[in-house]
Design an enzyme around this catalytic site. Structure first.
Site, PDB file in Angstrom:
ATOM      1  N   LYS A  62       0.822  -1.207   0.000  1.00 50.61           N
ATOM      2  CA  LYS A  62       0.000   0.000   0.000  1.00 50.61           C
ATOM      3  C   LYS A  62       0.862   1.266   0.000  1.00 50.61           C
ATOM      4  O   LYS A  62       0.436   2.310  -0.473  1.00 50.61           O
ATOM      5  CB  LYS A  62      -0.918   0.025   1.221  1.00 50.61           C
ATOM      6  CG  LYS A  62      -1.861  -1.152   1.364  1.00 50.61           C
ATOM      7  CD  LYS A  62      -2.931  -1.174   0.293  1.00 50.61           C
ATOM      8  CE  LYS A  62      -4.050  -2.149   0.598  1.00 50.61           C
ATOM      9  NZ  LYS A  62      -3.644  -3.555   0.547  1.00 50.61           N
TER      10      LYS A  62
HETATM   11  C1  LIG Z   1      -4.251  -4.616   0.084  1.00 53.42           C
HETATM   12  C2  LIG Z   1      -3.472  -5.866   0.040  1.00 53.42           C
HETATM   13  C3  LIG Z   1      -3.754  -6.860  -0.914  1.00 53.42           C
HETATM   14  C4  LIG Z   1      -4.888  -6.740  -1.888  1.00 53.42           C
HETATM   15  O1  LIG Z   1      -4.685  -5.730  -2.854  1.00 53.42           O
HETATM   16  P1  LIG Z   1      -5.901  -5.168  -3.698  1.00 53.42           P
HETATM   17  O2  LIG Z   1      -5.342  -4.046  -4.481  1.00 53.42           O
HETATM   18  O3  LIG Z   1      -6.926  -4.704  -2.693  1.00 53.42           O
HETATM   19  O4  LIG Z   1      -6.421  -6.270  -4.539  1.00 53.42           O
HETATM   20  C5  LIG Z   1      -2.954  -7.978  -0.919  1.00 53.42           C
HETATM   21  N1  LIG Z   1      -1.957  -8.139  -0.030  1.00 53.42           N
HETATM   22  C6  LIG Z   1      -1.670  -7.220   0.910  1.00 53.42           C
HETATM   23  C7  LIG Z   1      -0.578  -7.476   1.881  1.00 53.42           C
HETATM   24  C8  LIG Z   1      -2.403  -6.040   0.968  1.00 53.42           C
HETATM   25  O5  LIG Z   1      -2.104  -5.126   1.887  1.00 53.42           O
END
Ligand SMILES: *Cc1c(COP(=O)(O)O)cnc(C)c1O
Length: 498
Positions: free
Chosen positions: A113
């Protein structure tokens, strides 16, 4: 470059309007009206560039109402060496043969993120100056764990912004919870909700579009925006690392310029994989995008059958950031793949909110399947994948990445596809130390506190502990708010002192 809404394509806004506003008035998501095209020559020229320059090259095509100075300020601030522990920002590691891992967790909160949320506050404050004349932006976030912390860290002490984060009380890992509850900054608040992620996300969406609440905020010179991946400013930074990994794959000698790769993405809200789709549509040679889910496999079923049905059991898994039954960004894919059919998308989303379910035509799902493959990893296979992968390659994955690794292995068995593949690694294993340690130990969970667990995992595996996680130990807890999902709007007012 202009943006329109998935539910009303008569709407036309600039990038800064789309980013400052977050979501379109009628509830649709902003999408680009057309996509910039990158030739193989242009992509090849990017191999010589730093991550920051690659980011500028991609983003300037999308953020056409930003000046060059503004864009440079945003990108250089976001991906500076103080913030990312790897010089490459998002390094690609070859595991063996065709299997590569794209590490997206070298930012300050140790999850992917950060790739978007370090940049978003810059994009948003620049956008707000252009469009929101002096209003304080209130960022409302629903999080399944990683977004909340990454958004808090990105927005902390950013002038003219406030950020409120809601997380499901039992839906995040102890490390994730501690990261949020110890968050520093004058403009931040955190609240647990009695409910799951989907409850939190739905409530946030309702608050966003509630005209009474918006009017009350406007009277106080404030406006809402979103740091969830429904915001275009969250998605666009993610397109960059697909170009970047492709360039690194060329530099590593894994592929020749122009050769196709596959991409495997551990998926929740469908933001990360959608960014891969945009990269492909822009000319990046991507063959298949493989969508990996955990036991909450609503997307696997959709991509196999064309029916999306959230009326099913919700599982709390060891990969909590993927515990999602309403994947918001699928709406954007449906818009693009249906020939920009805003009427169809509005109708499908209405069915989803009323009945929790919709089906698309056979033609549409067949078209989607040309680009998207899908699979899911049940809980029992996550641990064994972490253990085997570590023992075989001396590479430690977190639980989310393990979900993707297993889906990729199943995909290769099923299809025999042997093109070079990049698997997105979305979190540091130390964010989920208990699960990862227990996996490495073959199912035994030692009776240790969270930080002793980190030390033990480090002792056994030798994998480096990211500094921001090690430093948490000494930070005081600052927040203890809890509310029911029905009372979230009152909580918003309380936290804003209104
Ligand atoms: C947010 C997240 C995901 C999923 O990503 P999306 O863009 O919501 O599909 C997968 N793994 C981790 C560790 C995340 O923080």
């Amino acid at each position: 470059m202009f943006y329109t809404s998935t539910r009303d394509k008569s709407i036309k806004v600039t990038a800064s309007q789309a980013i400052a506003q977050g979501i379109s008035e009628e509830g649709g998501l902003f999408v680009p009206c057309e996509l910039p095209q990158f030739s193989i020559e242009k992509i090849e020229a990017m191999t010589e560039m730093s991550y920051i320059d690659r980011a500028k090259t991609v983003l300037k095509e999308f953020l056409t109402d930003f000046t060059e100075e503004e864009l440079n300020y945003c990108v250089e601030g976001a991906y500076s060496a103080e913030k990312f522990s790897s010089q490459a920002v998002a390094p690609t590691v070859n595991i063996c043969g065709n299997k590569n891992i794209l590490e997206l967790w070298h930012g300050p909160t140790c999850a992917f993120k950060d790739m978007a949320l370090q940049l978003l506050p810059y994009l948003m404050t620049v956008s707000a100056k252009k469009t929101a004349d002096g209003k304080t932006i209130v960022i409302l976030v629903a999080t399944s764990g990683d977004t909340g912390k990454a958004a808090l860290e990105g927005f902390k002490n950013v002038a003219d912004t406030k950020i409120l984060v809601f997380y499901p009380v039992d839906g995040v890992s102890p490390m994730q919870k501690l990261q949020m509850l110890t968050q520093e900054g004058e403009n931040v608040s955190v609240c647990a909700i009695n409910g799951n992620f989907d409850d939190a996300q739905s409530a946030v969406k309702t608050i966003f579009t509630d005209s009474e609440i918006k009017a009350e905020l406007a009277a106080k010179n404030m406006m809402f925006s979103s740091a969830n991946s429904i915001n275009w400013g969250r998605l666009v930074p993610q397109i960059v690392y697909y170009f970047s990994t492709y360039c690194d794959m060329i530099s590593m000698g894994n592929i020749k310029a122009g050769e196709e790769i596959n991409v495997v993405v551990p998926t929740g809200n469908f933001g990360n994989i959608l960014a891969g789709y945009y990269a492909k549509k822009m000319g990046l040679p991507v063959k298949m995008l493989i969508c990996a889910s955990n036991s909450n496999n609503v997307l696997t079923d959709f991509l196999k059958t064309g029916t999306y049905d959230r009326n099913r059991s919700f599982y709390t898994t060891t990969s909590p950031s993927m515990d999602i039954l309403i994947s918001s960004n699928l709406e954007r894919l449906l818009y693009h793949m249906s020939g920009e059919n805003d009427v169809l998308v509005s109708d499908l989303m209405k069915q989803l909110s009323e009945n929790g379910k919709y089906s698309v035509s056979e033609n549409l799902i067949a078209e989607i399947q040309k680009t998207f493959d899908a699979g899911f990893t049940p809980e029992c296979d996550v641990d064994s994948t972490i253990k085997e992968h570590f023992e075989k390659y001396n590479y430690l994955c977190d639980t989310h990445t393990a979900v993707a690794v297993k889906v990729y292995e199943d995909y290769v068995k099923r299809t025999g596809d042997d093109v070079q593949t990049v698997i997105d690694s979305t979190a540091s294993p130390y964010k989920f130390s208990k699960s990862v340690l227990s996996a490495v130990l073959g199912g035994k969970t030692p009776d240790l506190d969270e930080f002793d667990m980190v030390d033990e995992l480090n002792r056994i595996t030798g994998a480096d502990v990211p500094e921001p996680l090690a430093n948490l130990k000494d930070k005081p807890v600052r927040f203890d708010n809890v509310c029911n999902k029905e009372n979230m709007s009152e909580m918003v007012f309380k936290l804003l002192n209104l």
